[in-house]
Design a protein around this motif. Structure first.
Motif, PDB file in Angstrom:
ATOM      1  N   GLY A 125      15.265 -10.238 -12.106  1.00 23.90           N
ATOM      2  CA  GLY A 125      16.615  -9.695 -12.090  1.00 23.90           C
ATOM      3  C   GLY A 125      16.643  -8.186 -12.258  1.00 23.90           C
ATOM      4  N   ALA A 126      15.721  -7.496 -11.624  1.00 12.81           N
ATOM      5  CA  ALA A 126      15.613  -6.052 -11.846  1.00 12.81           C
ATOM      6  C   ALA A 126      15.765  -5.275 -10.540  1.00 12.81           C
ATOM      7  N   VAL A 127      16.085  -4.006 -10.687  1.00 12.25           N
ATOM      8  CA  VAL A 127      16.080  -3.086  -9.541  1.00 12.25           C
ATOM      9  C   VAL A 127      14.786  -2.285  -9.626  1.00 12.25           C
ATOM     10  N   GLY A 128      14.060  -2.222  -8.538  1.00 12.54           N
ATOM     11  CA  GLY A 128      12.854  -1.383  -8.513  1.00 12.54           C
ATOM     12  C   GLY A 128      11.562  -2.139  -8.732  1.00 12.54           C
ATOM     13  N   ASP A 129      11.639  -3.469  -8.825  1.00 10.50           N
ATOM     14  CA  ASP A 129      10.401  -4.250  -9.020  1.00 10.50           C
ATOM     15  C   ASP A 129       9.462  -4.094  -7.815  1.00 10.50           C
ATOM     16  N   TRP A 130      10.037  -3.706  -6.677  1.00 14.53           N
ATOM     17  CA  TRP A 130       9.208  -3.523  -5.475  1.00 14.53           C
ATOM     18  C   TRP A 130       8.050  -2.566  -5.722  1.00 14.53           C
ATOM     19  N   LYS A 131       8.225  -1.642  -6.659  1.00 14.66           N
ATOM     20  CA  LYS A 131       7.156  -0.660  -6.904  1.00 14.66           C
ATOM     21  C   LYS A 131       5.879  -1.336  -7.403  1.00 14.66           C
ATOM     22  N   ASN A 132       6.042  -2.538  -7.956  1.00  7.91           N
ATOM     23  CA  ASN A 132       4.865  -3.278  -8.416  1.00  7.91           C
ATOM     24  C   ASN A 132       4.177  -4.045  -7.280  1.00  7.91           C
ATOM     25  N   TYR A 133       4.727  -3.964  -6.084  1.00 10.84           N
ATOM     26  CA  TYR A 133       4.189  -4.764  -4.969  1.00 10.84           C
ATOM     27  C   TYR A 133       3.794  -3.936  -3.757  1.00 10.84           C
ATOM     28  N   PHE A 134       4.614  -2.933  -3.411  1.00  8.33           N
ATOM     29  CA  PHE A 134       4.328  -2.135  -2.218  1.00  8.33           C
ATOM     30  C   PHE A 134       3.186  -1.158  -2.506  1.00  8.33           C
ATOM     31  N   THR A 135       2.240  -1.049  -1.578  1.00 11.87           N
ATOM     32  CA  THR A 135       1.281   0.043  -1.686  1.00 11.87           C
ATOM     33  C   THR A 135       1.974   1.315  -1.190  1.00 11.87           C
ATOM     34  N   VAL A 136       1.328   2.453  -1.442  1.00 11.21           N
ATOM     35  CA  VAL A 136       1.919   3.722  -0.993  1.00 11.21           C
ATOM     36  C   VAL A 136       2.099   3.701   0.521  1.00 11.21           C
ATOM     37  N   SER A 137       1.100   3.229   1.238  1.00  9.96           N
ATOM     38  CA  SER A 137       1.232   3.269   2.703  1.00  9.96           C
ATOM     39  C   SER A 137       2.233   2.232   3.209  1.00  9.96           C
ATOM     40  N   GLU A 138       2.332   1.091   2.545  1.00  6.03           N
ATOM     41  CA  GLU A 138       3.375   0.126   2.951  1.00  6.03           C
ATOM     42  C   GLU A 138       4.754   0.726   2.735  1.00  6.03           C
ATOM     43  N   ASN A 139       4.878   1.430   1.628  1.00  7.64           N
ATOM     44  CA  ASN A 139       6.175   2.027   1.323  1.00  7.64           C
ATOM     45  C   ASN A 139       6.552   3.073   2.371  1.00  7.64           C
ATOM     46  N   GLU A 140       5.598   3.897   2.740  1.00  9.31           N
ATOM     47  CA  GLU A 140       5.879   4.934   3.755  1.00  9.31           C
ATOM     48  C   GLU A 140       6.236   4.293   5.096  1.00  9.31           C
ATOM     49  N   ALA A 141       5.462   3.283   5.460  1.00 11.47           N
ATOM     50  CA  ALA A 141       5.729   2.625   6.744  1.00 11.47           C
ATOM     51  C   ALA A 141       7.078   1.909   6.711  1.00 11.47           C
ATOM     52  N   PHE A 142       7.387   1.317   5.570  1.00 14.90           N
ATOM     53  CA  PHE A 142       8.672   0.619   5.463  1.00 14.90           C
ATOM     54  C   PHE A 142       9.824   1.623   5.549  1.00 14.90           C
TER      55      PHE A 142
END
Ligand code: PPS
Length: 297
Positions: free
Chosen positions: A262-279
């Motif tokens: 139930g949180a905002v920002g949990d994605w940071k625990n899953y996306f790699t830096v390059s996945e985040n950039e590509a996303f």
């Protein structure tokens, strides 16, 4: 997106998936009502909470139901969330009692109804009749993380996904998850709701301003409630209290809680830096013509 999220030819498919009008779906979604939405006997005072999965639907529905009952929890505490609120297109073999098509015929009006259908598959008569629609959206990074866990929690609906998060992210970006492409889904409803006096909620705003959210829903549903009742409803629907409720945090989820973080920002625990950039690249391209924005943390 370049090739970053390109799927390999053996990508995971829900064993019982099908595609209808371009949308990836699974057999728990009724086919007959997709083909013939006129089968739904919609009433003009029906109230819909619509969303892409994992966006805060259950939370919004609980708020709306308590608001409609002026804060009286008797009905909300009478049975499971999933038995109280028909999910119109849901037709799971395993839970026949939760067949939304039948369930919606057995409750009193005004009916509170749930759907995850994208707008072009939603029963058009509901829109023509001007039914109230509350759409709740969540930033897609947290949505995909929540959906990844949900796939693993419910193999009876989603099959045997054994891949990692990176593999799941690819499925999501390519619209190869149940209910299809997040961008098409969200923008389709955003445009409708903005132009047709629906209520568009964002999960991140709900987290930031829970009481304000309750007030917004109450106003939209024309329910005049005291500050005390607003606070009572907001409190009952806090993450902690909903998570404790056996009627909501349901037992069938196989070993994993339905209400997870139930949180905002949990994605940071899953996306790699390059996945985040590509996303971000995909996101910026797909959202470039829209005024819709999200908070990410
Ligand atoms: S579903 O199955 O598609 O209807 O799921 P949905 O209800 O849309 O979304 C589930 C996520 O919402 C979180 N949730 C909440 N967050 C904050 N406060 C409250 N009260 C609340 N209720 C549900 C739930 O935990 C799921 O998110 P994740 O990130 O997985 O925890």
């Amino acid at each position: 997106m370049a090739d970053y999220f390109k799927l390999n030819p053996e990508y995971y498919q829900v064993p019982w998936h099908f595609t209808f009008k371009g949308v990836y779906l699974a057999k728990y979604v009724r086919k007959d009502t997709l083909e013939r939405p006129e089968l739904y006997e919609i009433k003009s005072d029906d109230i819909f909470v619509v969303s892409y999965p994992k966006s805060g639907t259950t939370w919004t529905l609980e708020l709306a139901q308590l608001i409609m009952n002026k804060g009286d929890p008797t009905y909300s505490e009478s049975e499971s969330h999933f038995d109280r609120i028909p999910f119109i297109e849901f037709n799971p073999e395993r839970y026949p009692k939760r067949n939304g098509f039948t369930a919606m015929q057995n409750i009193e009006s005004p009916r509170l109804l749930k759907s995850h259908l994208p707008i072009h598959l939603f029963p058009p008569q509901a829109l023509q009749m001007g039914c109230k629609v509350i759409f709740v959206a969540r930033n897609p990074k947290d949505t995909v993380v929540s959906y990844y866990h949900f796939y693993q929690a419910l193999p009876s609906l989603y099959g045997d996904y054994k891949g990692d998060f990176s593999g799941y992210l690819k499925l999501f970006v390519n619209g190869q998850v149940v209910y299809g492409d997040w961008f098409d889904h969200t923008l389709g409803w955003y445009n409708y709701v903005e132009e047709n006096n629906g209520l568009f909620l964002k999960y991140e705003d709900m987290k930031k301003n829970p009481s304000e959210t309750t007030v917004k829903i109450a106003e939209y549903l024309n329910c005049d409630l005291s500050d005390e009742i607003i606070d009572e409803i907001t409190g009952r629907c806090s993450f902690a209290r909903m998570k404790m409720s056996k009627l909501i945090n349901f037992e069938e989820v196989e070993g994993r809680p339905f209400l997870r973080k139930g949180a905002v920002g949990d994605w940071k625990n899953y996306f790699t830096v390059s996945e985040n950039e590509a996303f971000d690249e995909v996101y910026n391209e797909r959202m470039k013509d829209s005024r819709l924005t999200f908070d990410w943390e």
